[in-house]
Design a protein around this motif. Structure first.
Motif, short mmCIF file in Angstrom:
data_model
loop_
_atom_site.label_atom_id
_atom_site.label_comp_id
_atom_site.label_asym_id
_atom_site.label_seq_id
_atom_site.Cartn_x
_atom_site.Cartn_y
_atom_site.Cartn_z
N GLN A 192 -38.14 75.33 99.60
CA GLN A 192 -37.28 75.64 100.74
C GLN A 192 -37.65 77.00 101.31
O GLN A 192 -37.77 77.97 100.58
CB GLN A 192 -35.82 75.63 100.25
CG GLN A 192 -34.79 75.68 101.35
CD GLN A 192 -34.87 74.45 102.26
OE1 GLN A 192 -35.07 73.34 101.77
NE2 GLN A 192 -34.73 74.65 103.55
N THR A 220 -37.25 80.51 103.41
CA THR A 220 -36.30 81.47 103.99
C THR A 220 -37.06 82.42 104.91
O THR A 220 -36.61 83.55 105.16
CB THR A 220 -35.55 82.29 102.92
OG1 THR A 220 -36.51 83.09 102.20
CG2 THR A 220 -34.80 81.41 101.94
N TRP A 243 -41.60 82.02 101.74
CA TRP A 243 -42.16 80.72 101.36
C TRP A 243 -43.27 80.96 100.36
O TRP A 243 -43.36 82.04 99.76
CB TRP A 243 -42.65 79.96 102.60
CG TRP A 243 -42.81 78.47 102.38
CD1 TRP A 243 -41.84 77.60 101.96
CD2 TRP A 243 -44.00 77.71 102.55
NE1 TRP A 243 -42.36 76.33 101.87
CE2 TRP A 243 -43.68 76.36 102.22
CE3 TRP A 243 -45.31 78.01 102.96
CZ2 TRP A 243 -44.62 75.32 102.29
CZ3 TRP A 243 -46.24 76.98 103.02
CH2 TRP A 243 -45.89 75.65 102.69
#
Ligand code: SF4
Lengths: 273, 476
Positions: free
Chosen positions: B2, B4, B337
């Motif tokens: 995921q 950010t 990432w």
């Protein structure tokens, strides 16, 4: 480029156009006059084309290619017809020398013009040493200085030994090397506006290293870095004097150092430090 | 994983406010740089090797289809399998299917950034398979539930006390009062724990530094030898890698290896360089029962033929981040990432989109240090600028910035007006600030004056002063 090549092929008294740069124009004209003095001292005939503003880096580095191209065209036109274009900044010098031709990659004519223009563009100190063959100046400076290598000058234009060589000839000046002299100060043009906190932390690292040298003067060849470093030193209450290297080489010390109050400057001159 | 990346600014702020992280980054700064420099000083032909390394990769990328097909044929003839995966989801499913077919309960893993990119560990765990990281750095961040902050030194953001604390929490099988102050003691303890896991593992997963078309081999380099144990003791060795790792010949790989370790850690060569070709053959003493390569694209083929193709030369040495002053200030996690630092600033927008990762190519001063140390001569700043151009074209850059540039450009294209405005600005600021030499606050410069003063202009612009002092002649 080797100095002998360019020195051999150049006119004895070349016509040099000074690209003042927007920061020198706005913040520190004394650097422009110091540049003129050094160039004339080396035998150049100096002109200041009127139609100049900025080299276009703010647009170029923000991704606004069209504006950067428009400004580049304007600069190339304004500076046509001179033997050399000289800039008291490695950053703007790198823009003119390196990046203009890349801006016109899709237009062979313009790319060729930009390429030819780029070849005539030089950063001030390296021009004096590499092209004009200057190896010493007749200046005097009482103090210990340390030198910060500005990124573009260093990595795009190989400005490293030239300023040190000329500084070595300044009477009374002791030059002490700055650890991490080649590390970016965090200015970065639009970077310091977009990421001010990161920029601030980077310049804090830089000023910590400067203060640790014990030098009383910090020199560099780019107004961006100098404003950044001087601003940080001032805020933290350090009395290190910050000047453009051209001012010291030209003996142009009448104006207060960057960020220095007029009173402090008068005092320093009075006591001879 | 995921991302950010969109909150880079907040991430960076948090990182700068974290004293432990700052201490760790301070430790990092000098080690890598001095070692690289020393290694390069010992190799006069280093720059010539960089040119060759660049040319090899450029050639391979120009003929990527040819070399990948040749490589695949060799893998198959050596008894291995190649699985082409368009994206992370496909890659994860392929790995899981192999593990499930072999009834795998635990898998050991060598260090692999592609496994991070496809977020393999959480996926395996969710499917009842226990992944065990065997690279020491990866193991440390695995037990701490963190992600790598550096592509070759995943736990570089930690200081030793934090590692000791984690070991004491997790390794409850050992004496509580055992000494764990020397780095050696930490390494030995981790090794002891991992030995048993190697033996127990059903499948071993590694990455690859190179895929060799000539032989169908994959090559990994490690300093701990964990990769070898991971891949030789198991029922299957799964290589998770990406398509730009291909080189034509073993000699080509060898050439690039000469710049890789020197650029990464300042070693002449990594301690272990392991070449794997197919599964165990009948007369081999050891080796995996099966050999699979999961070949990930995940957006890379889209970079071919664009201004970002050069990025595919990257050999993940980490030199660009080791030398990056922004990385050193904010650490790897701020980038949000898998890939941090300058290489991440170019690669991340390519792989997950510039909408998400737009900050990354902007968070650079363009100091150029990364390009100057990149062994593959990747023009990183130039490509970051290309991303900025794409953002500008697509109106993704912040409105305030666009407005500022437009206002400035309006003036810069009109020298007379510019002269007037700059003259006035210099006058006013000069008058206001002259006594103090610098401003502590200045409208529109709030970010700047947060931590530093703004030096005062001298009061008259150069152009006005010049016109006054040299009224005739040279102002042509
Ligand atoms: S971009 Fe260059 S320096 Fe950075 S990791 Fe890749 S190969 Fe190494």
């Amino acid at each position: 480029m080797s100095s002998s090549d360019s020195a051999a092929s150049r006119p004895a008294n070349p016509r040099v156009a000074l690209f003042v740069t927007c920061l020198v124009d706005l913040f520190r004209p004394s650097v422009g006059f110091a540049a003129v003095k050094l160039l004339e001292g080396a035998g150049c005939r100096v002109a200041v084309p009127a139609l100049q503003t900025c080299c276009g880096q703010p647009a170029f580095n923000s991704g606004d290619r069209e504006t950067a191209r428009a400004i580049a065209r304007q600069v190339i036109d304004a500076f046509a017809g001179y033997d050399y274009v000289v800039v008291p900044s490695g950053s703007c010098g790198g823009m003119l020398h390196e990046h203009y031709s890349a801006l016109f990659a899709d237009d062979a004519d313009l790319a060729a013009r930009a390429g030819d223009f780029g070849k005539r563009c030089h950063e001030l100190i390296s021009f004096l040493v590499d092209v004009m063959g200057v190896s010493a100046v007749a200046a005097r400076y009482a103090g210990t200085a340390t030198y910060h290598d500005s990124c573009s000058g260093l990595r795009e234009l190989s400005v490293k030994a030239q300023p040190r060589r000329l500084l070595a000839s300044v009477a009374g000046l002791k030059l002490t090397e700055l650890p991490g002299a080649e590390v970016c100060c965090g200015f970065g043009g639009t970077f310091c506006v977009k990421y001010p906190e990161i920029s601030d932390r980077m310049v804090a690292d830089k000023t910590r290293d400067i203060v640790a040298t014990g030098a009383d003067t910090l020199l560099a060849g780019d107004m961006g870095c100098l404003l950044n470093i001087a601003g940080k030193l001032r805020r933290d209450g350090h009395r290190v004097r910050v000047r453009h290297v051209a001012e010291v080489l030209a003996g142009a010390l009448d104006e207060p150092a960057i960020g220095e109050p007029a009173t402090e400057h008068a005092q320093a001159r009075h006591t001879g430090v | 994983m995921q991302s950010t990346s969109h909150s880079f600014k907040d991430n960076a702020r948090a990182a700068m406010a974290n004293p432990t992280l700052q201490r760790a980054m301070g430790n990092m700064r000098h080690g890598f740089l001095a070692k690289r420099l020393a290694a390069i000083d010992r190799l006069p032909e280093f720059d010539a090797l960089r040119d060759r390394a660049r040319d090899i990769k450029n050639h391979a990328l120009e003929h990527l289809d040819v070399y990948l097909e040749a490589w695949e044929a060799k893998v198959v003839s050596a008894g291995g399998h190649v699985h082409w995966a368009r994206d992370a989801e496909e890659a994860r499913r392929i790995v899981l299917a192999i593990c499930q077919r072999l009834d795998a309960r635990t898998v050991t893993k060598g260090k692999s950034m592609i496994a991070e990119e496809i977020a393999l560990n959480p996926f395996l765990e969710a499917n009842g398979i226990v992944p065990v990281e065997t690279d020491l750095g990866e193991y440390i961040i695995q037990i701490r539930n963190e992600s790598p902050s550096h592509i070759i030194a995943p736990a570089i953001h930690l200081v030793q006390d934090q590692i000791e604390q984690s070991f004491r929490e997790i390794h409850t099988q050992f004496d509580r009062d055992r000494p764990l102050v020397e780095p050696r003691q930490l390494v030995d303890e981790a090794r002891g724990v991992l030995r048993d896991k190697f033996i127990a593992a059903d499948v071993g997963i590694t990455g690859a530094n190179f895929l060799v078309a000539e032989t169908g081999s994959s090559i990994i380099v490690t300093n701990e030898g964990n990769g070898d144990l991971t891949q030789t003791l198991t029922k299957a060795h799964i290589v998770v890698t990406s398509l730009e790792k291909i080189v034509p010949t073993l000699e080509d790989a060898q050439t690039i290896l000469r710049v890789l370790a020197r650029s990464a850690t300042g070693q002449e060569y990594s301690v272990y360089t392991t070449v794997s070709t197919g599964p165990r053959r009948p007369n081999d003493l050891d080796g995996p029962g099966e050999y699979h390569v999961v070949l990930l694209d995940n957006g890379r083929s889209r970079m071919l033929g664009t201004e970002f193709q050069d990025m595919l030369r990257c050999i993940r040495c980490g030199a660009c981040m080791n030398h990056c002053p922004v990385y050193a200030t904010v650490g790897g996690h701020a980038y949000g990432w898998v890939y941090p630092g300058p290489m991440g600033a170019v690669l991340t927008p390519s792989l997950i989109g510039v909408d998400e990762a737009g900050h990354l190519p902007n968070a650079s001063t363009f100091c150029g240090k990364c390009e100057s140390v990149c062994p593959m001569r990747i023009p990183l700043p130039k490509m970051m600028r290309h991303w900025r151009e794409r953002e500008f074209e697509r109106h993704l850059s912040p409105a305030a910035m666009r407005w500022g540039i437009a206002a400035w450009a309006f003036l810069a294209k009109r020298p007379k007006l510019y002269r007037w405005v700059s003259g006035l600005t210099a006058n006013v600021l000069g008058l206001l600030g002259r006594a103090h030499g610098s401003f502590r606050n200045l409208p529109l410069a709030g970010g700047w004056t947060l931590g530093r003063d703004m030096p005062t202009p001298q009061g008259e612009t150069f152009h006005r002063a010049w016109a006054r002092r040299r009224p005739r002649g040279t102002h042509s």
